[in-house]
Design an enzyme around this catalytic site. Structure first.
Site, PDB file in Angstrom:
ATOM      1  N   PHE A 295       0.857  -1.179   0.000  1.00 48.14           N
ATOM      2  CA  PHE A 295       0.000   0.000   0.000  1.00 48.14           C
ATOM      3  C   PHE A 295       0.892   1.228   0.000  1.00 48.14           C
ATOM      4  CE2 PHE A 295      -4.655   0.051   1.565  1.00 48.14           C
ATOM      5  CZ  PHE A 295      -5.035  -0.846   0.586  1.00 48.14           C
TER       6      PHE A 295
ATOM      7  N   GLN B 124      -8.956  13.912   3.867  1.00 50.09           N
ATOM      8  CA  GLN B 124      -8.184  13.198   2.857  1.00 50.09           C
ATOM      9  C   GLN B 124      -8.950  13.009   1.556  1.00 50.09           C
ATOM     10  OE1 GLN B 124      -7.067   8.773   3.200  1.00 50.09           O
ATOM     11  NE2 GLN B 124      -5.140   9.853   3.371  1.00 50.09           N
TER      12      GLN B 124
ATOM     13  N   HIS C  43      -8.906  10.807  -2.000  1.00 46.73           N
ATOM     14  CA  HIS C  43      -8.360   9.560  -2.526  1.00 46.73           C
ATOM     15  C   HIS C  43      -8.149   9.693  -4.025  1.00 46.73           C
ATOM     16  CE1 HIS C  43      -7.844   5.336  -3.470  1.00 46.73           C
ATOM     17  NE2 HIS C  43      -7.847   5.037  -2.187  1.00 46.73           N
TER      18      HIS C  43
ATOM     19  N   LEU D 293     -15.322   3.872  -4.935  1.00 48.57           N
ATOM     20  CA  LEU D 293     -13.870   3.757  -4.845  1.00 48.57           C
ATOM     21  C   LEU D 293     -13.330   2.522  -5.560  1.00 48.57           C
ATOM     22  CD1 LEU D 293     -11.424   5.131  -3.411  1.00 48.57           C
ATOM     23  CD2 LEU D 293     -11.536   3.235  -1.834  1.00 48.57           C
TER      24      LEU D 293
ATOM     25  N   GLU E 131      -7.039   1.298  -3.218  1.00 50.77           N
ATOM     26  CA  GLU E 131      -5.615   1.550  -3.341  1.00 50.77           C
ATOM     27  C   GLU E 131      -4.868   0.254  -3.673  1.00 50.77           C
ATOM     28  OE1 GLU E 131      -3.998   4.348  -0.758  1.00 50.77           O
ATOM     29  OE2 GLU E 131      -2.042   3.407  -0.634  1.00 50.77           O
TER      30      GLU E 131
ATOM     31  N   ARG F  38      -1.358   9.224  -0.375  1.00 50.70           N
ATOM     32  CA  ARG F  38      -2.576   9.590  -1.110  1.00 50.70           C
ATOM     33  C   ARG F  38      -2.686  11.068  -1.422  1.00 50.70           C
ATOM     34  NH1 ARG F  38      -6.971   5.898   2.043  1.00 50.70           N
ATOM     35  NH2 ARG F  38      -6.212   4.002   1.081  1.00 50.70           N
TER      36      ARG F  38
ATOM     37  N   HIS G 120     -12.403  11.410   0.810  1.00 51.09           N
ATOM     38  CA  HIS G 120     -12.369   9.990   1.151  1.00 51.09           C
ATOM     39  C   HIS G 120     -12.371   9.717   2.650  1.00 51.09           C
ATOM     40  CE1 HIS G 120     -11.533   5.760   0.812  1.00 51.09           C
ATOM     41  NE2 HIS G 120     -10.409   5.871   1.469  1.00 51.09           N
TER      42      HIS G 120
ATOM     43  N   ARG H  94      -3.762  10.150   6.590  1.00 52.58           N
ATOM     44  CA  ARG H  94      -3.692   8.780   7.068  1.00 52.58           C
ATOM     45  C   ARG H  94      -3.260   7.860   5.948  1.00 52.58           C
ATOM     46  NH1 ARG H  94      -7.209   4.421   5.333  1.00 52.58           N
ATOM     47  NH2 ARG H  94      -9.002   5.484   4.525  1.00 52.58           N
TER      48      ARG H  94
HETATM   49  C1  LIG Z   1     -14.764   3.180  -0.218  1.00 53.66           C
HETATM   50  C2  LIG Z   1     -13.870   3.145   0.978  1.00 53.66           C
HETATM   51  C3  LIG Z   1     -12.868   2.199   1.063  1.00 53.66           C
HETATM   52  C4  LIG Z   1     -12.055   2.150   2.193  1.00 53.66           C
HETATM   53  N1  LIG Z   1     -11.065   1.219   2.231  1.00 53.66           N
HETATM   54  C5  LIG Z   1     -10.265   1.176   3.318  1.00 53.66           C
HETATM   55  C6  LIG Z   1      -9.211   0.225   3.384  1.00 53.66           C
HETATM   56  O1  LIG Z   1      -9.003  -0.571   2.483  1.00 53.66           O
HETATM   57  N2  LIG Z   1      -8.439   0.209   4.481  1.00 53.66           N
HETATM   58  C7  LIG Z   1      -8.637   1.073   5.516  1.00 53.66           C
HETATM   59  O2  LIG Z   1      -7.902   1.014   6.487  1.00 53.66           O
HETATM   60  N3  LIG Z   1      -9.645   1.968   5.485  1.00 53.66           N
HETATM   61  C8  LIG Z   1     -10.456   2.046   4.409  1.00 53.66           C
HETATM   62  N4  LIG Z   1     -11.457   2.972   4.382  1.00 53.66           N
HETATM   63  C9  LIG Z   1     -11.753   3.775   5.566  1.00 53.66           C
HETATM   64  C10 LIG Z   1     -12.514   2.939   6.588  1.00 53.66           C
HETATM   65  O3  LIG Z   1     -13.400   2.089   5.930  1.00 53.66           O
HETATM   66  C11 LIG Z   1     -13.315   3.776   7.564  1.00 53.66           C
HETATM   67  O4  LIG Z   1     -12.534   4.804   8.045  1.00 53.66           O
HETATM   68  C12 LIG Z   1     -13.769   2.951   8.753  1.00 53.66           C
HETATM   69  O5  LIG Z   1     -14.431   1.802   8.326  1.00 53.66           O
HETATM   70  C13 LIG Z   1     -14.647   3.740   9.687  1.00 53.66           C
HETATM   71  O6  LIG Z   1     -15.191   2.875  10.655  1.00 53.66           O
HETATM   72  P1  LIG Z   1     -15.996   3.413  11.907  1.00 53.66           P
HETATM   73  O7  LIG Z   1     -16.323   2.245  12.726  1.00 53.66           O
HETATM   74  O8  LIG Z   1     -15.246   4.514  12.538  1.00 53.66           O
HETATM   75  O9  LIG Z   1     -17.311   4.076  11.299  1.00 53.66           O
HETATM   76  P2  LIG Z   1     -18.430   3.521  10.302  1.00 53.66           P
HETATM   77  O10 LIG Z   1     -18.148   2.189   9.765  1.00 53.66           O
HETATM   78  O11 LIG Z   1     -18.662   4.650   9.350  1.00 53.66           O
HETATM   79  O12 LIG Z   1     -19.678   3.355  11.231  1.00 53.66           O
HETATM   80  C14 LIG Z   1     -20.425   4.440  11.713  1.00 53.66           C
HETATM   81  C15 LIG Z   1     -21.596   3.916  12.480  1.00 53.66           C
HETATM   82  O13 LIG Z   1     -22.241   4.987  13.155  1.00 53.66           O
HETATM   83  C16 LIG Z   1     -23.635   4.923  12.965  1.00 53.66           C
HETATM   84  N5  LIG Z   1     -24.142   6.292  13.114  1.00 53.66           N
HETATM   85  C17 LIG Z   1     -23.759   7.410  12.456  1.00 53.66           C
HETATM   86  N6  LIG Z   1     -24.427   8.469  12.927  1.00 53.66           N
HETATM   87  C18 LIG Z   1     -25.238   8.038  13.915  1.00 53.66           C
HETATM   88  C19 LIG Z   1     -26.171   8.659  14.781  1.00 53.66           C
HETATM   89  N7  LIG Z   1     -26.413   9.969  14.742  1.00 53.66           N
HETATM   90  N8  LIG Z   1     -26.844   7.877  15.675  1.00 53.66           N
HETATM   91  C20 LIG Z   1     -26.611   6.543  15.727  1.00 53.66           C
HETATM   92  N9  LIG Z   1     -25.739   5.913  14.940  1.00 53.66           N
HETATM   93  C21 LIG Z   1     -25.056   6.647  14.046  1.00 53.66           C
HETATM   94  C22 LIG Z   1     -23.799   4.301  11.611  1.00 53.66           C
HETATM   95  O14 LIG Z   1     -25.050   3.685  11.494  1.00 53.66           O
HETATM   96  C23 LIG Z   1     -22.679   3.266  11.632  1.00 53.66           C
HETATM   97  O15 LIG Z   1     -23.108   2.106  12.284  1.00 53.66           O
HETATM   98  C24 LIG Z   1     -12.262   3.048   3.248  1.00 53.66           C
HETATM   99  C25 LIG Z   1     -13.264   3.995   3.148  1.00 53.66           C
HETATM  100  C26 LIG Z   1     -14.034   4.068   2.007  1.00 53.66           C
HETATM  101  C27 LIG Z   1     -15.005   5.186   1.888  1.00 53.66           C
END
Ligand SMILES: Cc1cc2nc3c(=O)[nH]c(=O)nc-3n(C[C@H](O)[C@H](O)[C@H](O)COP(=O)(O)OP(=O)(O)OC[C@H]3O[C@@H](n4cnc5c(N)ncnc54)[C@H](O)[C@@H]3O)c2cc1C
Ligand code: SF4
Ligand code: FES
Lengths: 244, 661
Positions: B141, B255, B257, B267, B270, B301, B373, B409
């Protein structure tokens, strides 16, 4: 993006709010101009923003990854975000909420509640011998082919499309559904899971489980992740039948 | 009033929230996880490429360890991160991935023998040793010294999320979906839970808990062009901000992407470039080596994104109805590789653009353009994950500014952060809940609920001429145009002014249906003002920060300014009547850093305004290292002397590796 620009399309949606005393199920037609590469996600968002802010539907990833947007499109259950309008030459799409799930409103159904119950029912998690893994130590080795096989079955996104296409579901509301059986098949392959065939029999060895399936194949035909549902169901059935 | 009591309340059921929920439940606390959508549909499911952890199993990652992962993370952050936190993170990541393996995540494994790989656009043979067969594999990566990103083909987020969600079900964590947190209940500097709206029935409920942990993900949807799911609206950060007590950190650090597909913004991971895919311009020319001869497509990135836009500005973009774009070419990896390891990428190209990326030559090239992103900013916390100002409020995952990413990041460090933070912060959070009782009067809870109730009525009674959807669109376009990849003082100032105007206009709308239930327009009407507050924090923080660091790139201040800006932006919203956030700063202390600021390794040298303490601290570090090495101390002892850090549970234990001598 081989779509002609500007075609007029009609999207006909079944609207109904079961929580309202006055709402009755009825169709509403929305006419809009098609844009290149337009999916049902784009079309429905446009309808909500410009014509009917009251229309309910579910999208999360809009990329065919999260399984939120299953609905019945011209009679077939599909992921709306991956449905290209261009694939409907007649320019008319009729949308219904998926059957077999509790209706929330309009096109929105409660797949999450159903899937949680299914996960609990088949104990959709690793059952090991209860020893805590020492995570500071090297991981357990897994044969790369077995890891790949597990992954292939782990790709299910719980969209519920197989459930909505399933004939048995209509007759047996407690049926565990293709998705549930796929889940069992997945843990059966995974070397981290120590359950035996007998253990799985306890979970799905009845007519609401593996023996209820009528092998109509619609689940596999419609599964957007192309999971080998019928193969796996047949395999499990043979394996579990051999036990009794 | 319906009050739900529990010990530990987690708002957000993505990877971070669920893992924190498991931590709390395992310590014997009654734990509730709330989510807008069924938790397995959270944005985390969309992560494709992989998770960083320095296992050092495969040939190309042999010799990897925490120190290398730490150095990459700090450099990647452009020295904006909290180095304590980065240390805590890299040390726990190998444990996190091994735990996930035991929970059933089917990580791709090392296969002994030779295989072909494409490195720097050339076919290369890599031979794996037999004694590594069956261990967890990793891929390349951007911005990492070793191949450190572990994966399950290109559905890593999906398999991780299902693994953690299933484990949460196994431990009977009480997961409730279609529940939206509208505000936090707090009094005298302590948080006691949340006011929540049921998205099916429309009912308002109170959730009262000993501790509350926000894990609601990022705020990508304040931009128009984004890879983020439609629910990534930053509401978790907004409700923390609205307490007037908690602060947000580094909100301007956003960030972009390099390779979302045009026009949908979905997306292409990467991993495409990691596995050897390359970028081409209108002439089919591979241009990245011209700009970044060393790292090429695999520079960080922010760097690759800017180079692409720069190249387009130089007239080398590919014209299209959606504006100019660049080509991503993965066909050189060969059909077999794509159909096995990049299948989702292939499907996305086929379904949304009608292209098969495995087709050789131009036919298979996918149109890509950098888009928003990832949100490095978020709820500012201490290394334990607790808010610096509002006790009992914790945050983890993308919603938090914990802060191991600083201003940029690295790919694969985010899903890794979610589970690692879920483990570390989840345990500190659980300890807080064990040590503190709920002491809040019911009247306070009632007041908090009544306030949200009255707010919804107020919205339904607005009788203006504005339209909430238009306001949202205007905000998103404005953020793209003026707070995007390239920024300058004029544009940012205009953005702040107009966002402020838009915020005022949200009270001049008219919501057509007056229903309190099943009314999507009402939901927009209460979310958009919160999104605007988040957007204002991003724009104003960016306007004030007169330097370029990581993803924050100012065309009018091209240098990274360690003399004046080695600090973290804090934004708060002290009064409800304010129409702009208050901005303050928190200094980073060079003299306690294990790795004092230096050149990051990309772009032109000399683009740093040095802080004189950097050289001083470097000398201290070098002297100590030399001395201890001479005394025969190992790398762990040296690290401990330079910058000691602590971890909960037994996470401080040394990580075993196949390459250990
Ligand atoms: C297309 C894409 C590909 C990616 N690929 C990678 C990768 O290969 N490797 C990597 O390290 N990272 C990657 N990322 C980044 C990574 O996926 C995210 O940063 C990470 O999954 C975020 O996880 P989280 O648990 O913080 O939040 P999320 O998975 O976004 O979860 C948020 C949660 O909060 C809940 N929520 C939101 N607001 C409220 C509210 N007001 N009340 C109650 N619930 C709420 C939602 O329902 C959800 O359950 C990628 C991101 C994208 C967009
Ligand atoms: S098996 Fe296929 S159709 Fe059924 S829920 Fe899973 S992904 Fe959807
Ligand atoms: S919105 Fe995620 S699959 Fe359609």
């Amino acid at each position: 993006m081989s779509v002609e620009k500007g075609r007029e399309i009609t999207i006909s949606v079944l609207k109904f709010n079961p929580r309202s005393a006055v709402s009755k199920p009825h169709y509403v037609d929305y006419k809009l101009e098609e844009t290149p590469g337009m999916t049902l996600f784009i079309a429905l968002m446009k309808i909500r923003e410009e014509y009917d802010p009251d229309l309910s539907f579910d999208f999360v990833c809009r990329a065919g990854i999260c399984g939120s947007c299953g609905m019945v499109v011209n009679g077939k259950p599909a992921l709306a975000c991956r449905t290209l309008i261009a694939n409907y030459p007649e320019g008319k799409l009729t949308l219904l909420p998926m059957p077999a799930f509790e209706l929330i409103k309009d096109l929105s159904v409660n797949t999450g509640k159903w899937m949680d119950a299914m996960s609990k029912r088949v104990e959709s998690w690793i059952v090991d011998n209860g020893e805590e893994t020492d995570i500071a130590k090297m991981e357990e080795r897994v044969d790369p082919d077995i890891a790949d096989q597990t992954f292939e079955l782990d790709r299910c996104i719980e969209c519920g499309i197989c459930v909505a296409s399933c004939g048995t579901m209509l007759m047996r509301p407690n049926f565990v559904g293709p998705v549930g059986m796929n889940r069992v098949a997945r843990f059966e392959v995974d070397p981290h899971d120590k359950r035996t065939a007998e253990d799985f029999y306890e979970l799905i060895g009845d007519d609401d489980g593996i023996f209820g399936c009528m092998s109509l194949l619609a689940c596999e035909d419609h599964c957007p992740k192309h999971l080998p549902l019928q193969n796996k169901i047949a395999y499990l059935r043979r394996k579990l039948v051999a036990l009794r | 009033m319906k009050i739900n009591y529990c010990d530990a309340l987690v708002i957000g059921g993505g990877l971070a929230g669920l893992r924190a929920g498991v931590a709390a439940q395992k310590k014997g606390l009654s734990t509730i996880v709330l989510s807008l959508v069924p938790v397995k549909r959270s944005h985390s499911a969309a992560a494709q490429g992989g998770m960083q952890a320095s296992l050092g199993n495969s040939k190309m990652s042999d010799g990897d360890n925490e120190d290398l992962h730490f150095a990459d993370t700090v450099k990647g952050s452009d020295w904006g991160c909290d180095q304590d936190v980065a240390r805590m993170f890299v040390h726990t990541a190998p444990k996190a991935i091994r735990e996930l393996a035991s929970w059933g995540v089917p990580w791709t494994r090392v296969r002994e023998g030779s295989r072909e790989a494409v490195i720097n656009a050339k076919k290369t043979t890599i031979t794996e040793d037999a004694d590594r067969h069956g261990l967890i594999m990793s891929r390349d990566f951007g911005g990492t010294k070793k191949w450190r990103t572990c994966y399950t083909a290109d559905a890593t987020g999906h398999t991780m999320l299902f693994g953690v969600a299933n484990e949460a079900l196994k431990h009977d964590v009480d997961i409730r979906d279609r529940k939206e947190a509208l505000s936090l209940i707090h009094e005298d500097g302590r948080c006691y839970g949340s006011i929540v709206r049921d998205l099916i029935t429309g009912e308002l409920e109170a959730y009262v808990a000993k501790g509350t942990c926000i894990a609601t993900g990022g705020y990508g949807r304040v931009f128009k062009q984004t890879t983020n799911a439609v629910i990534c609206e930053g509401i978790g950060a907004a409700i923390a901000l609205e307490t007037g007590v908690a602060t947000l950190g580094n909100m301007e650090a956003v960030q972009f992407h390099p390779t979302p597909i045009v026009p949908s913004g979905i997306l292409l991971t990467e991993g495409c470039r990691g596995d050897g895919g390359i970028l081409r311009d209108v002439d089919g020319h591979r241009f990245m080596p011209d700009y970044e001869p060393e790292k090429k497509e695999l520079a960080s990135r922010d760097v690759v994104s800017r180079r692409m836009i720069e190249h387009i500005r130089n007239g080398k973009g590919v014209p299209s109805p959606y504006g100019d774009h660049i080509w991503l070419d993965i066909s050189i990896l060969g059909r077999e590789h794509i159909e096995k390891n990049l299948r989702d990428v292939q499907e996305i190209c086929q379904i949304f653009n009608g292209i098969d990326p495995a087709d050789e030559g131009k036919k298979g090239w996918a149109p890509v353009l950098p888009m928003q992103h990832y949100s490095m900013g978020g709820i500012r916390t201490k290394p334990t994950g607790e808010s610096q100002n509002l006790s009992g409020l914790f945050a983890c995952g993308e919603a938090a500014c914990w802060d191991m990413h600083g201003f940029n990041r690295l790919g694969g460090n985010s899903v890794s952060e979610t589970v690692v933070a879920g483990m570390i912060i989840g345990n500190y959070f659980a300890d807080y809940c064990l040590a503190n009782d709920v002491t809040i009067p019911t009247a306070t809870v009632q007041k908090a609920l009544d306030k949200q109730d009255a707010y919804l009525d107020e919205i339904l009674a607005y009788n203006g001429t504005e339209d909430i959807f238009r306001i949202k669109n205007r905000m998103q376009n404005l953020m793209d145009q003026k707070v995007g990849i390239f920024r300058d003082g004029t544009g940012l100032a205009e953005a702040v002014d107009e966002l402020e105007e838009l915020l005022k206009k949200t009270k001049q709308i008219n919501v057509k249906s007056k229903e309190r239930v099943g009314n999507p327009e009402l939901e927009e009407a209460y979310r958009v003002p919160r999104m605007l507050k988040v957007a204002l924090c991003v724009a104003k923080g960016g306007r004030e920060r007169t330097e370029s660091r990581g993803a924050h790139y100012r065309e009018d201040y091209l240098k990274r300014d360690d003399a004046n800006w080695l600090n973290r932006t804090l934004t708060s919203w002290p009064s409800e009547d304010d129409t702009q956030p208050t901005v303050t700063y928190e200094d980073l202390d060079i003299m306690t850093m294990e790795m004092p600021p230096a050149f990051r390794g990309y772009g032109a040298k000399g683009m740093i305004i040095e802080n004189e303490l950097s050289a001083k601290r470097q000398e201290e570090v070098d002297t100590l290292k030399e001395k201890m090495e001479a005394e025969g101390k190992d790398r762990h002892e040296i690290q401990d002397a330079l910058m000691p850090f602590s971890l909960p549970m037994n996470y401080k234990e040394k990580n075993e590796r196949a390459g250990d001598k």
